[in-house]
Write a protein that holds these residues in place. Structure first.
Motif, mmCIF file in Angstrom:
data_model
loop_
_atom_site.group_PDB
_atom_site.id
_atom_site.type_symbol
_atom_site.label_atom_id
_atom_site.label_comp_id
_atom_site.label_asym_id
_atom_site.label_seq_id
_atom_site.Cartn_x
_atom_site.Cartn_y
_atom_site.Cartn_z
ATOM 1 N N ALA A 1 14.221 1.556 21.941
ATOM 2 C CA ALA A 1 14.012 1.077 20.559
ATOM 3 C C ALA A 1 13.533 2.219 19.658
ATOM 4 C CB ALA A 1 12.988 -0.052 20.559
ATOM 5 N N TYR B 1 8.248 -6.785 27.112
ATOM 6 C CA TYR B 1 8.373 -7.490 25.829
ATOM 7 C C TYR B 1 8.991 -8.879 25.948
ATOM 8 C CZ TYR B 1 13.224 -6.081 26.080
ATOM 9 O OH TYR B 1 14.514 -5.939 26.496
ATOM 10 N N SER C 1 5.057 -11.741 20.369
ATOM 11 C CA SER C 1 6.103 -11.662 19.347
ATOM 12 C C SER C 1 7.397 -12.336 19.770
ATOM 13 C CB SER C 1 6.402 -10.203 18.995
ATOM 14 O OG SER C 1 5.325 -9.650 18.307
ATOM 15 N N ARG D 1 1.041 -11.101 15.329
ATOM 16 C CA ARG D 1 0.520 -9.769 15.656
ATOM 17 C C ARG D 1 -0.496 -9.857 16.806
ATOM 18 N NH1 ARG D 1 3.991 -7.969 15.513
ATOM 19 N NH2 ARG D 1 3.275 -5.828 15.654
HETATM 20 C C1 LIG Z 1 11.233 -2.819 23.064
HETATM 21 C C2 LIG Z 1 10.188 -3.605 22.351
HETATM 22 N N1 LIG Z 1 8.985 -3.729 22.883
HETATM 23 C C3 LIG Z 1 8.014 -4.452 22.288
HETATM 24 C C4 LIG Z 1 8.206 -5.070 21.087
HETATM 25 C C5 LIG Z 1 7.123 -5.916 20.484
HETATM 26 O O1 LIG Z 1 6.471 -5.340 19.423
HETATM 27 P P1 LIG Z 1 5.333 -6.146 18.649
HETATM 28 O O2 LIG Z 1 4.437 -6.778 19.670
HETATM 29 O O3 LIG Z 1 4.619 -5.094 17.859
HETATM 30 O O4 LIG Z 1 6.001 -7.154 17.778
HETATM 31 C C6 LIG Z 1 9.458 -4.953 20.474
HETATM 32 C C7 LIG Z 1 9.693 -5.617 19.171
HETATM 33 O O5 LIG Z 1 10.712 -5.558 18.559
HETATM 34 C C8 LIG Z 1 10.472 -4.206 21.119
HETATM 35 O O6 LIG Z 1 11.689 -4.072 20.572
#
Ligand SMILES: Cc1ncc(COP(=O)(O)O)c(C=O)c1O
Length: 456
Positions: A196, A268, A297, A305
């Motif tokens: 990402a 995630y 999330s 958050r």
């Molecule tokens: C690869 C990956 N990890 C973790 C997250 C989670 O991020 P957050 O907890 O800040 O929303 C995301 C969110 O898009 C992601 O794409």
């Protein structure tokens, strides 16, 4: 009198007059160094008592907007008389297309509002008054206890409440970890290639370089690691969708232990596995060298958050300190509601329901792809899991840019693989479809729109 700054004032009281004068000084209508009218003439002009004007002037002299000198006229102060700054431009928010297939979004319309409300109500009713004070930067103990139990049960994480830190999203969690690594003198971090892009900027912001390590059908190629820290998505590689093989997991855990590396297990969407029981986290294989990172999330909503780290003991102190310095702790009521949700079983129920929905959507998507008339039909990559699927494009068929262009014209929002590669050069083309994002009622028509984009 020619001054226009008080044109709209009708018999103002001293507060209104003060505000009008202050605004005129701020926006430059009263220039620095210029005289303000005498109290007598302004009072006459406005038809108010002279004392009202005197009080307004005294207030502005005290605030530094006006300068009064014995025997001389009162003038507008030099330093403060700069015109007001124009508003900082709002960053452009891309409009979301009609059919939303952005990856990483759960179905927001399925947020368990009733359960969350009930959990919030209980939290508010039961919270001891003392807990409304500044709290523990690590997070409220009740949530950490709830998380330690949930993570052990559902994700095979080996941790204790004392090793958990509640963060404002994984984004902040990675920021704290990057900061801690930079403080320890680390100069680079490895990421899976592809991964990402918005996450690469985080360690880069702490002056670290980011290396891309190739991913194959078994996950990251552990033999090619270059840094002393690596971020991986073992349960469901983002974005290719493979799951890290048991051999690779063992190799990574062993290398991390032997060479004292730090592995960040970004879990995630680990709750969403459709073809079998979810794999346990990598962290369970080496809690001294692996950080587990989870987030609400994907299971609930990004707007909460809320995320959590289960840390090796040696990192708890430094990361806790960094968390303290970046806004203390996560908001109390969200933490307590989350704890209630987990402890009441409502969170597990919601995850189970979402899992069933997303499994079905993935099946429908598969059927729709198989039914496509296109000569160059895209193929889903990776395991049956998560909120997204990457479709491999036939190199003879439409390019990523062509697909994006067609999607834009049909108001379909999706992503392509291109920007997710760290290494330069040519890479297999693909489209990332976040099938969890549409609301339930929109899923069918959204799928049709998607197929029409992919079908030549
Ligand atoms: C690869 C990956 N990890 C973790 C997250 C989670 O991020 P957050 O907890 O800040 O929303 C995301 C969110 O898009 C992601 O794409």
């Amino acid at each position: 009198m020619t001054v226009g700054w008080f044109a709209g004032l009708v018999h103002p009281d001293s507060k209104q007059l003060t505000e009008a004068l202050r605004a005129a000084v701020r926006d430059g209508s009263l220039a620095a160094g210029s005289r303000v009218p005498s109290t007598r003439s302004l009072a006459q002009e406005l038809g108010i008592a002279r004392g009202t004007v005197t009080r307004a002037y005294d207030q502005l002299v005290a605030e530094g907007f006006l300068v009064a000198r014995q025997g001389a006229p009162t003038v507008v102060a030099e330093l403060l008389a700069t015109p007001a700054q124009p508003d900082a431009p709002e960053p452009a928010q891309p409009g979301v297309a009609r059919w939303d297939f952005r990856s990483g979004r759960p179905d927001l319309s399925s947020f368990p509002r009733r359960d969350w409300l009930a959990a919030s109500r209980r939290a508010l009713r039961d919270v001891p008054t003392d807990d409304l004070d500044y709290g523990d930067p690590q997070g409220h103990p009740r949530l950490r206890v709830a998380l330690a139990g949930y993570l052990a049960r559902e994700r095979a994480v080996a941790t204790t409440p004392g090793n958990i830190i509640v963060c404002n999203g994984y984004t902040q969690a990675l920021s704290l970890l990057s900061n801690a690594l930079a403080d320890q003198g680390e100069s680079s971090v490895d990421f899976e290639d592809p991964s990402a892009p918005h996450l690469w900027d985080i360690p880069a912001g702490f002056g670290m370089s980011v290396h891309g390590i190739p991913v194959d059908g078994e996950g990251i190629d552990v033999s090619q690691l270059r840094s002393r820290a690596v971020v991986v998505t073992p349960a469901h590689q983002f974005p290719l969708g493979v799951s890290m093989s048991s051999a690779r997991r063992a190799e990574l855990a062993r290398r991390a232990k032997d060479e004292d590396l730090l592995v960040i297990d970004d879990d995630y969407d680990g709750e969403f596995r459709f073809d079998r029981q979810p794999m346990g986290s990598l962290q369970g294989m080496g809690p001294d060298n692996v950080v587990y990172a989870g987030t609400a999330s994907k299971t609930l909503a990004p707007a909460l958050r809320l995320a959590w780290l289960a840390l090796p003991s040696r990192l708890v102190g430094p990361v806790r300190e960094l968390k303290r310095n970046s806004g203390l702790h996560a908001p109390l009521f969200e933490q307590l509601a989350m704890a209630e949700l987990i402890l009441s079983g409502a969170y597990d129920q919601h995850v189970r329901r979402s899992r069933a929905t997303y499994r079905q959507r993935r099946e429908h998507l598969g059927e729709a792809l198989r039914g496509m008339r296109a000569k160059h039909r895209p193929h889903p990559a990776g395991i049956s899991a998560g909120l997204h699927v990457t479709l491999q494009l036939d190199p003879e068929g439409p390019t990523e840019l062509e697909v994006l262009d067609r999607a834009r014209r049909r108001s379909v929002e999706l992503q392509v693989l291109g920007p997710h590669w760290l290494s330069p050069g040519s890479h297999p083309p693909g489209v990332i479809v976040g099938y969890a994002a549409p609301s339930d009622h929109a899923f069918r028509p959204a799928l049709q729109a998607l197929v029409s984009v992919l079908e030549r």
